[in-house]
Design a protein around this motif. Structure first.
Motif, PDB file in Angstrom:
ATOM      1  N   GLU A 214      93.274  83.127 110.762  1.00 12.84           N
ATOM      2  CA  GLU A 214      94.374  83.529 109.903  1.00 12.84           C
ATOM      3  C   GLU A 214      95.266  82.337 109.606  1.00 12.84           C
ATOM      4  N   GLY A 215      95.551  82.132 108.328  1.00  8.05           N
ATOM      5  CA  GLY A 215      96.411  81.022 107.918  1.00  8.05           C
ATOM      6  C   GLY A 215      95.724  79.675 108.003  1.00  8.05           C
ATOM      7  N   ALA A 216      94.394  79.652 108.023  1.00  8.81           N
ATOM      8  CA  ALA A 216      93.657  78.399 108.165  1.00  8.81           C
ATOM      9  C   ALA A 216      92.785  78.163 106.941  1.00  8.81           C
ATOM     10  N   SER A 217      92.374  76.919 106.774  1.00 10.01           N
ATOM     11  CA  SER A 217      91.459  76.573 105.681  1.00 10.01           C
ATOM     12  C   SER A 217      90.274  75.796 106.260  1.00 10.01           C
ATOM     13  N   TRP A 218      89.111  76.035 105.665  1.00 11.43           N
ATOM     14  CA  TRP A 218      87.861  75.406 106.104  1.00 11.43           C
ATOM     15  C   TRP A 218      87.443  74.361 105.094  1.00 11.43           C
ATOM     16  N   ASN A 219      87.168  73.134 105.563  1.00  9.49           N
ATOM     17  CA  ASN A 219      86.653  72.061 104.711  1.00  9.49           C
ATOM     18  C   ASN A 219      85.176  71.904 105.055  1.00  9.49           C
ATOM     19  N   ALA A 220      84.295  72.395 104.145  1.00 11.63           N
ATOM     20  CA  ALA A 220      82.852  72.370 104.407  1.00 11.63           C
ATOM     21  C   ALA A 220      82.313  70.946 104.456  1.00 11.63           C
ATOM     22  N   ALA A 221      82.942  70.029 103.719  1.00 15.19           N
ATOM     23  CA  ALA A 221      82.440  68.647 103.696  1.00 15.19           C
ATOM     24  C   ALA A 221      82.644  67.958 105.034  1.00 15.19           C
TER      25      ALA A 221
ATOM     26  N   HIS B 210      83.542  69.688 107.868  1.00 12.52           N
ATOM     27  CA  HIS B 210      83.400  70.692 108.922  1.00 12.52           C
ATOM     28  C   HIS B 210      84.667  70.771 109.779  1.00 12.52           C
ATOM     29  N   THR B 211      85.806  70.848 109.096  1.00 10.44           N
ATOM     30  CA  THR B 211      87.095  70.882 109.772  1.00 10.44           C
ATOM     31  C   THR B 211      87.843  72.161 109.429  1.00 10.44           C
ATOM     32  N   LEU B 212      88.341  72.830 110.439  1.00 14.30           N
ATOM     33  CA  LEU B 212      89.189  74.005 110.275  1.00 14.30           C
ATOM     34  C   LEU B 212      90.613  73.568 110.556  1.00 14.30           C
ATOM     35  N   THR B 213      91.484  73.707 109.551  1.00 13.40           N
ATOM     36  CA  THR B 213      92.876  73.302 109.697  1.00 13.40           C
ATOM     37  C   THR B 213      93.739  74.549 109.665  1.00 13.40           C
ATOM     38  N   ALA B 214      94.522  74.739 110.726  1.00 12.54           N
ATOM     39  CA  ALA B 214      95.389  75.901 110.821  1.00 12.54           C
ATOM     40  C   ALA B 214      96.817  75.444 111.058  1.00 12.54           C
ATOM     41  N   SER B 215      97.726  76.167 110.480  1.00 12.92           N
ATOM     42  CA  SER B 215      99.143  75.852 110.655  1.00 12.92           C
ATOM     43  C   SER B 215      99.755  76.931 111.524  1.00 12.92           C
ATOM     44  N   ASP B 216     100.658  76.547 112.389  1.00 15.83           N
ATOM     45  CA  ASP B 216     101.323  77.531 113.239  1.00 15.83           C
ATOM     46  C   ASP B 216     102.690  77.903 112.685  1.00 15.83           C
ATOM     47  N   GLY B 217     102.949  77.595 111.483  1.00 18.10           N
ATOM     48  CA  GLY B 217     104.223  78.035 110.923  1.00 18.10           C
ATOM     49  C   GLY B 217     104.659  77.088 109.881  1.00 18.10           C
TER      50      GLY B 217
END
Length: 189
Positions: A173-180, A182-189
């Motif tokens: 939830e609140g995260a984005s996936w970069n397929a190139a 292979h990084t999942l970036t999530a923000s905690d606020g």
């Protein structure tokens, strides 16, 4: 094989026979596979018709040994198991033909399609993501930490998608996936 009263020098020949051209099988991406007789001992399953890519080949030698080669992934309908099988039941027969010395012949066939099976190759996942992170409630949106620095985790997952291929995507939830990358970036606020 009994050559009868003629000279006992009879011959035996094994061959394959297509009982139904439509194999009933499809590729993973939904294309139909049809059977084509290349020679007496070779049948090829082709994608979408006679000029399509070879999906698999079935051969029989004169000792009765049947060999199968699979070239592309096939659709398997059971998504609850990674080892289900599809086959050629009712589609392919082995034929034995006996010819006696003066040319009389007799043939007999048997369905071998149920023994021509293609097993699924489901994905596997080994390993765990480890980070050593702990969640500080002050970093949550309602927390009292004004900087709200992001939390990060690093780790490796060994993922094998099998012969069927596919894609890898992680989500939160609140995260984005970069397929190139292979990084999942999530923000905690």
């Amino acid at each position: 094989a009994d050559s009868g009263a003629d000279d006992p020098r009879s011959t035996k020949a094994l061959s394959l026979h297509i009982d139904t051209v439509d194999s009933g099988l499809t590729t993973t991406d939904g294309h139909h596979i049809y059977l084509y007789q290349v020679s007496d001992t070779l049948v090829v399953g082709r994608v979408d018709g006679e000029t399509g890519a070879a999906a698999f080949a079935v051969t029989i030698d004169q000792s009765g040994n049947v060999s199968v080669a699979q070239y592309i992934s096939l659709h398997h309908g059971d998504t609850t198991t990674a080892n289900d099988a599809v086959d050629l039941t009712g589609k392919l027969s082995a034929v034995v033909t006996v010819t006696d010395y003066d040319g009389d012949t007799v043939s007999q066939s048997t369905d071998i399609g149920d023994n021509i099976q293609f097993r699924d190759d489901g994905p596997t996942l080994a390993g765990t993501v480890t980070s050593g992170l702990s969640l500080n409630e002050n970093d949550l949106p309602a927390g009292n930490d004004s900087s709200k620095e992001p939390l990060t985790a690093n780790g490796n997952l060994a993922i094998d998608l099998g012969a069927d291929g596919g894609q890898i995507a992680l989500s939160a939830e609140g995260a984005s996936w970069n397929a190139a990358t292979h990084t999942l970036t999530a923000s905690d606020g």
